[in-house]
Design a protein around this motif. Structure first.
Motif, PDB file in Angstrom:
ATOM      1  N   ALA A   1      -6.863   0.645  -4.116  1.00 29.26           N
ATOM      2  CA  ALA A   1      -6.406  -0.703  -3.779  1.00 29.26           C
ATOM      3  C   ALA A   1      -7.436  -1.742  -4.230  1.00 29.26           C
ATOM      4  CB  ALA A   1      -6.160  -0.823  -2.281  1.00 29.26           C
TER       5      ALA A   1
ATOM      6  N   ASN B   1      -4.348   4.877  -1.700  1.00 25.05           N
ATOM      7  CA  ASN B   1      -4.594   3.430  -1.603  1.00 25.05           C
ATOM      8  C   ASN B   1      -5.986   3.101  -1.080  1.00 25.05           C
ATOM      9  OD1 ASN B   1      -4.380   3.555   1.309  1.00 25.05           O
ATOM     10  ND2 ASN B   1      -2.161   3.491   1.091  1.00 25.05           N
TER      11      ASN B   1
ATOM     12  N   LEU C   1       0.808  -1.227   0.000  1.00 19.68           N
ATOM     13  CA  LEU C   1       0.000   0.000   0.000  1.00 19.68           C
ATOM     14  C   LEU C   1       0.837   1.270   0.000  1.00 19.68           C
ATOM     15  CD1 LEU C   1      -2.916  -0.867   2.458  1.00 19.68           C
ATOM     16  CD2 LEU C   1      -2.905  -0.936  -0.040  1.00 19.68           C
TER      17      LEU C   1
END
Length: 415
Positions: free
Chosen positions: A216, A212, A158
């Motif tokens: 993500a 993130n 991340l």
């Protein structure tokens, strides 16, 4: 003589030759660096090095920097400063001197080789820390074994930066893919270059730029790396979403206040009373020139928790407020930094499987943080999932009595 004493004598001799008289030695010694970091022909000094007025005349004569380069056998000199708190942790380092003949295009480029993995970056754009080298090395056999038996195939990083954790895992293990995320475009440029330099194919590393928490991927990861200090807490929900339906591991970096009054467990460390500030580079000793930096990520969100500070709660609160007002903050509402505790017993699961610690006498605050972390992570998991802090890994002293820790957290569906 130590290199520092040799440097003092060399500068005094150069001053005597250039000006006809040498400055008082105590004034010189007070401003000489006690340590430095070296990357090839580049030497990095702490901020404030050689800033004393006694050096001004010598610098004007053109003798100061060549003398330093000659003694240290380098061709470039730079000074490192605390990283900017601008949301992407931009570097504030500056070049002091380059010898004639150095390529101007690469004057600020540094390269470090760790266990056969080459990492390059521009000191004017990106930060780097050797302080986490042991942690990078620790993860390699864990991932290699899991990749070899087919139980793991994907890792999400991340806070990838220039590839601090991503590159060693790709270069030294058989993991099929790492998804590397960062919102600092300068860091990702160097990540891509480092992938090429280490001959790692693009199919094994998917690079994503952005926050993130927004970019993500979900339901893909066997492991998620959260390599940000002082705290990665704002990205814990995103990390939980990344895990496969069968679960996996989170490697959570956090800073933890470790008051000496509570226990003597941190007295055995020479820097327990304070060396690592929020800086890019601060070497350990004259003989051990490994860099001791702050964070390996490029993420500006700072969680305010009872165990995670800069130098004090007010400074952390100010940094968090600056992040929320920065252009990097997502439009979605962020979770409050000090979320209310849930009703369940924070020690219920920890009592069943107490974490192993890399130190024989873990600080009580570390165990308390592990319990509260497990409790909070369970809130972001599907109902019925078990969250177990399996290990607490001490990395380094980040500041006086503030430990940089990594928590290995296993998250699995029940049954």
């Amino acid at each position: 003589q130590s290199w520092r004493e040799q440097l003092a004598h060399s500068l005094l001799a150069a001053a005597a030759e250039a000006t006809g008289c040498a400055a008082p030695q105590p004034a010189w010694l007070a401003q000489l660096p006690r340590s430095y970091s070296r990357y090839g022909d580049l030497a990095l000094f702490p901020e404030g090095t050689l800033d004393h007025p006694s050096f001004a005349e010598l610098a004007a004569s053109g003798r100061l920097w060549p003398t330093v380069c000659g003694l240290l056998k380098v061709r470039r000199l730079a000074v490192v400063r605390r990283v900017a708190r601008d949301g992407v942790r931009s570097s504030r380092s500056r070049l002091l001197y380059t010898e004639p003949g150095c390529d101007p295009a690469s004057a600020t480029v540094a390269t470090c080789v760790e266990h056969g993995v080459s990492l390059s970056w521009d000191i004017a754009d990106c930060m780097f820390s050797r302080g986490n080298a042991a942690e990078r090395h620790r993860l390699v056999p864990l991932v290699a074994a899991a990749a070899a038996d087919g139980s793991e195939s994907c890792i999400v990083d991340l806070f990838a930066g220039i590839g601090y954790f991503t590159l060693p895992l790709l270069a030294r293990t058989g993991i099929a893919q790492v998804i590397a995320i960062d919102w600092n475009p300068a860091a990702l440029r160097w990540l891509r270059r480092n992938l090429q330099n280490n001959r790692i194919g693009e199919s094994r590393c998917r690079v994503l730029q952005g926050d993130n928490r927004l970019v993500a991927p979900a339901d893909l990861a066997d492991r998620v790396l959260l390599g940000l200090v002082p705290s990665s807490r704002l990205s814990w929900p995103a990390a939980c979403r990344c895990l496969r339906p069968a679960g996996g591991w989170l490697h959570v970096h956090e800073n933890c206040d470790s008051p000496r009054e509570a226990t003597g467990c941190n007295k055995d460390h020479p820097n327990a009373d304070g060396s690592d500030k929020d800086s890019e580079d601060a070497s350990r000793t004259d003989k051990d020139l490994s860099v001791r930096g702050s964070s390996d990520g490029a993420f500006g969100g700072l969680a305010i928790t009872s165990n995670c500070f800069y130098k004090d709660r007010a400074a952390t609160a100010a940094a968090h407020a600056a992040f929320l007002n920065s252009p990097h903050a997502p439009a979605a509402e962020l979770p409050p930094p000090d979320a209310a505790d849930c009703d369940e017993d924070p020690l219920a699961e920890a009592a069943e499987t107490p974490p192993v610690c890399s130190r024989s006498r873990p600080h009580p605050a570390w165990l308390s943080m592990a319990a509260s972390m497990a409790r909070e992570l369970r809130r972001h998991m599907p109902p019925g999932w078990r969250v177990r802090v399996a290990r607490i890994q001490f990395v380094k002293w980040y500041a006086p009595r503030v430990a940089h820790l990594v928590f290995d957290v296993e998250c699995r569906p029940a049954g």
